[in-house]
Enzyme design. Structure first.
Site, PDB file in Angstrom:
ATOM      1  CG  HIS A  48       5.684  -9.279   7.710  1.00 52.13           C
ATOM      2  ND1 HIS A  48       6.681  -8.506   7.170  1.00 52.13           N
ATOM      3  CD2 HIS A  48       4.589  -8.483   7.822  1.00 52.13           C
ATOM      4  CE1 HIS A  48       6.213  -7.273   6.984  1.00 52.13           C
ATOM      5  NE2 HIS A  48       4.955  -7.230   7.366  1.00 52.13           N
ATOM      6  CG  HIS A  73      -0.975  -5.168   2.028  1.00 54.29           C
ATOM      7  ND1 HIS A  73      -0.351  -5.035   3.238  1.00 54.29           N
ATOM      8  CD2 HIS A  73      -0.881  -3.933   1.436  1.00 54.29           C
ATOM      9  CE1 HIS A  73       0.110  -3.798   3.378  1.00 54.29           C
ATOM     10  NE2 HIS A  73      -0.214  -3.103   2.300  1.00 54.29           N
ATOM     11  CG  ASP A  98      -3.491  -7.874   8.991  1.00 54.33           C
ATOM     12  OD1 ASP A  98      -3.919  -6.749   9.303  1.00 54.33           O
ATOM     13  OD2 ASP A  98      -2.740  -8.063   8.014  1.00 54.33           O
ATOM     14  CB  SER A 126      -0.969   0.007   1.179  1.00 57.14           C
ATOM     15  OG  SER A 126      -0.281  -0.175   2.397  1.00 57.14           O
ATOM     16  NE  ARG A 137       2.607  -4.014  12.169  1.00 55.13           N
ATOM     17  CZ  ARG A 137       2.393  -4.117  10.868  1.00 55.13           C
ATOM     18  NH1 ARG A 137       1.933  -3.077  10.181  1.00 55.13           N
ATOM     19  NH2 ARG A 137       2.646  -5.251  10.230  1.00 55.13           N
TER      20      ARG A 137
HETATM   21  N1  CMX Z   1       0.361 -19.891   5.854  1.00 53.02           N
HETATM   22  C1  CMX Z   1       0.746 -20.855   4.985  1.00 53.02           C
HETATM   23  N2  CMX Z   1       1.812 -20.733   4.156  1.00 53.02           N
HETATM   24  C2  CMX Z   1       2.550 -19.600   4.277  1.00 53.02           C
HETATM   25  C3  CMX Z   1       2.245 -18.592   5.200  1.00 53.02           C
HETATM   26  C4  CMX Z   1       1.084 -18.751   6.002  1.00 53.02           C
HETATM   27  N3  CMX Z   1       0.669 -17.820   6.859  1.00 53.02           N
HETATM   28  N4  CMX Z   1       3.154 -17.608   5.094  1.00 53.02           N
HETATM   29  C5  CMX Z   1       4.011 -17.988   4.110  1.00 53.02           C
HETATM   30  N5  CMX Z   1       3.630 -19.177   3.613  1.00 53.02           N
HETATM   31  C6  CMX Z   1       4.224 -19.916   2.497  1.00 53.02           C
HETATM   32  C7  CMX Z   1       4.140 -19.039   1.245  1.00 53.02           C
HETATM   33  O1  CMX Z   1       2.837 -19.112   0.667  1.00 53.02           O
HETATM   34  C8  CMX Z   1       5.227 -19.659   0.400  1.00 53.02           C
HETATM   35  O2  CMX Z   1       4.742 -20.878  -0.122  1.00 53.02           O
HETATM   36  P1  CMX Z   1       5.121 -21.357  -1.619  1.00 53.02           P
HETATM   37  O3  CMX Z   1       6.612 -21.435  -1.652  1.00 53.02           O
HETATM   38  O4  CMX Z   1       4.434 -22.668  -1.739  1.00 53.02           O
HETATM   39  O5  CMX Z   1       4.584 -20.298  -2.543  1.00 53.02           O
HETATM   40  C9  CMX Z   1       6.298 -20.005   1.445  1.00 53.02           C
HETATM   41  O6  CMX Z   1       5.609 -20.109   2.705  1.00 53.02           O
HETATM   42  C10 CMX Z   1       7.389 -18.961   1.565  1.00 53.02           C
HETATM   43  O7  CMX Z   1       6.803 -17.718   1.827  1.00 53.02           O
HETATM   44  P2  CMX Z   1       7.590 -16.620   2.694  1.00 53.02           P
HETATM   45  O8  CMX Z   1       8.829 -16.269   1.955  1.00 53.02           O
HETATM   46  O9  CMX Z   1       7.705 -17.059   4.098  1.00 53.02           O
HETATM   47  O10 CMX Z   1       6.558 -15.388   2.710  1.00 53.02           O
HETATM   48  P3  CMX Z   1       6.362 -14.263   1.614  1.00 53.02           P
HETATM   49  O11 CMX Z   1       7.314 -13.153   1.887  1.00 53.02           O
HETATM   50  O12 CMX Z   1       6.359 -14.815   0.241  1.00 53.02           O
HETATM   51  O13 CMX Z   1       4.865 -13.803   1.920  1.00 53.02           O
HETATM   52  C11 CMX Z   1       3.020 -13.159   3.236  1.00 53.02           C
HETATM   53  C12 CMX Z   1       4.517 -13.025   3.038  1.00 53.02           C
HETATM   54  C13 CMX Z   1       2.587 -12.169   4.299  1.00 53.02           C
HETATM   55  C14 CMX Z   1       2.305 -12.836   1.936  1.00 53.02           C
HETATM   56  C15 CMX Z   1       2.695 -14.624   3.686  1.00 53.02           C
HETATM   57  O14 CMX Z   1       3.333 -14.887   4.907  1.00 53.02           O
HETATM   58  C16 CMX Z   1       1.204 -14.899   3.801  1.00 53.02           C
HETATM   59  O15 CMX Z   1       0.576 -15.228   2.804  1.00 53.02           O
HETATM   60  N6  CMX Z   1       0.616 -14.734   5.035  1.00 53.02           N
HETATM   61  C17 CMX Z   1      -0.811 -14.888   5.200  1.00 53.02           C
HETATM   62  C18 CMX Z   1      -1.528 -13.627   4.754  1.00 53.02           C
HETATM   63  C19 CMX Z   1      -1.289 -12.488   5.708  1.00 53.02           C
HETATM   64  O16 CMX Z   1      -1.425 -12.627   6.913  1.00 53.02           O
HETATM   65  N7  CMX Z   1      -0.979 -11.304   5.172  1.00 53.02           N
HETATM   66  C20 CMX Z   1      -0.847 -10.076   5.970  1.00 53.02           C
HETATM   67  C21 CMX Z   1       0.582  -9.571   6.064  1.00 53.02           C
HETATM   68  C22 CMX Z   1       0.644  -8.300   6.869  1.00 53.02           C
HETATM   69  C23 CMX Z   1       0.031  -7.142   6.136  1.00 53.02           C
HETATM   70  O17 CMX Z   1       0.593  -6.732   5.109  1.00 53.02           O
HETATM   71  O18 CMX Z   1      -1.022  -6.657   6.530  1.00 53.02           O
END
Ligand code: CMX
Length: 437
Positions: free
Chosen positions: A318, A271, A373, A241, A327
């Site tokens: 994250h 996000h 979140d 964002s 947070r």
């Molecule tokens: N549940 C299951 N799998 C997860 C996970 C979770 N909460 N967090 C990461 N992973 C997985 C990823 O999907 C990825 O899988 P693939 O290799 O199969 O694609 C793997 O673990 C590696 O990911 P990462 O490097 O640890 O995390 P990223 O930097 O790619 O992504 C984020 C970060 C936030 C998108 C991810 O942790 C996620 O999807 N979390 C759940 C959604 C969420 O809570 N988002 C809010 C973030 C905070 C905000 O911006 O508000």
């Protein structure tokens, strides 16, 4: 609000002059290298932009102008009998780098109050939308409708001198921030409460007024809104964002256009939308398990079921953080103080014990810990806000503080149009081949 504007002009002129000579003298200094994994991996960790208002450390979490969240809670002024610092103080800090006085914060609260009237056509635009329109869609459309108020767009059309960009942006930022709670509260009222317009109470600070217009005048809820608005405000510049607002703003799109774009990024489930997904997921789990008080074993089974279905556990993980998000911890502290008996809060705390080892065991998740979140929805539910599609709008109102303070800085420093280089995968293959020879 002359004092804040004058202070910002003084500070930003100083910073801009110093930067100009530093960048000129060091333009070719290497600040990092980029590897292929980063190019294909969402640009993680590439140092490619300047964001003056906050900085994110993977372990320690966010610092606003050098201050952690607990430090802010100790140092920022409280007004109107609040137990939590008010976001007016944080905005002042982000804009000037200085902790404001109580008087500064009161003056800023009054200034935002003076700017808070929302033109009627914005409500008319909202009233045309089907009631089932997602609140984030409504929020984004209302912000674009507010663009009619842009001082920057008007003055640019009149031929504004470059050196005045910061000033027009400051006016837009202040006006936009001042008006957002009224807009967001009306979206809540029309979508979930029959369309009542609750007018502002001019004696209240920005967040308490927002709580009031949402229909909840519990002083502890006022404090939760103050805390919520502070902790969601800024998370350095690379998050989707903030970066979107910055990118769109770099075209000299005004504060309204660029902030609306940022909100469209916040609306994604990876996000900001994750805050609605968390509570939706928790209620699905309680429904599935048939109990409001599941055991840790039952939660673990449902977590596994979610993962087996190829879904993420919302509120966990994250892109930068590698520890529990401060947070999250700040909200947990608030809940411990005020509402630890609530069933849904207890469930969130059990999830916090259960999820990290499971995610860790997958061997690929870089951060198994909760993010911002994971907690917010449970507190909102406790206060009667079960309308979870609204949650990301709350995040968005707060995020305006950080991205607008940053946009003032971008205009004052005179950052150019953002335009990184992209390459094709064919270019990558050729590059690797040439390297091997
Ligand atoms: N549940 C299951 N799998 C997860 C996970 C979770 N909460 N967090 C990461 N992973 C997985 C990823 O999907 C990825 O899988 P693939 O290799 O199969 O694609 C793997 O673990 C590696 O990911 P990462 O490097 O640890 O995390 P990223 O930097 O790619 O992504 C984020 C970060 C936030 C998108 C991810 O942790 C996620 O999807 N979390 C759940 C959604 C969420 O809570 N988002 C809010 C973030 C905070 C905000 O911006 O508000």
């Amino acid at each position: 609000m002359k004092k804040l504007k004058d202070k910002f002009e003084e500070k930003s002129t100083e910073v801009r002059d110093k930067l100009k000579s530093t960048v000129k003298a060091n333009a070719n200094a290497v600040v990092g290298e980029v590897v292929l994994g980063q190019v294909y991996g969402g640009m993680r960790g590439i140092k490619s932009m300047i964001w003056e208002t906050s900085n994110l450390d993977p372990v320690e979490g966010i610092r606003f102008r050098g201050h952690t969240i607990p430090q802010l809670q100790a140092k920022l002024p409280r007004i109107n009998g609040s137990s939590e610092p008010v976001p007016e103080g944080l905005f002042w800090l982000m804009l000037t780098g200085e902790i404001p006085t109580v008087q500064d914060v009161e003056d800023l609260a009054n200034d935002w109050e003076d700017r808070a009237d929302v033109p009627k056509h914005v409500f008319a635009v909202l009233d045309q939308l089907p009631i089932e329109t997602h609140p984030m869609t409504q929020f984004s459309m209302a912000i674009v409708a507010l663009q009619s108020e842009s001082v920057f767009a008007r003055r640019y059309a009149e031929g504004m001198n470059k050196k005045d960009y910061w000033e027009a942006t400051y006016e837009d930022a202040m006006n936009l921030i001042a008006k957002l709670p009224r807009v967001a509260a009306y979206i809540y009222q029309r979508t979930f409460k029959g369309g009542q317009h609750i007018e502002r109470d001019t004696s209240l600070d920005w967040s308490a007024n927002f709580a009031h217009m949402l229909g909840n005048d519990d002083p502890v809820f006022y404090d939760f809104m103050r805390l919520y608005m502070v902790i969601h405000a800024d998370h350095e510049g690379g998050n989707a964002s903030a970066h979107t607002t910055h990118l769109v703003g770099s075209t000299l799109s005004d504060a309204y256009y660029s902030f609306a774009s940022g909100m469209n990024a916040l609306a994604g489930p990876l996000h900001g939308l994750a805050n609605q997904e968390v509570i939706k997921w928790i209620f699905e789990m309680l429904d599935d398990l048939g109990t409001p008080n599941p055991s840790k074993e039952q939660i673990a089974t449902f977590v596994q079921k979610t993962l087996d279905a190829g879904k993420v556990i919302p509120g966990y993980g994250h892109a930068v953080l590698r520890q529990p998000d401060p947070r999250f911890t700040a909200q947990k502290g608030f809940a411990e103080k005020h509402l630890s008996d609530a069933d849904v809060i207890q469930v969130v705390w059990k999830i916090f014990e259960v999820v990290p080892p499971i995610l860790e065991s997958l061997g690929k998740v870089k951060n198994p810990w909760p993010n911002v979140d994971a907690h917010s929805g449970s507190i909102l539910v406790h206060y009667g806000m079960r309308d979870f599609t609204f949650y990301t709008v709350l995040f968005g109102v707060s995020r305006a503080l950080g991205v607008m303070a940053a946009q003032c800085w971008s205009r004052a420093i005179g950052f150019p149009l953002e335009r990184p280089k992209s390459v094709t995968s064919e270019w990558i293959y050729n590059f690797l081949e040439a390297k091997e020879k």
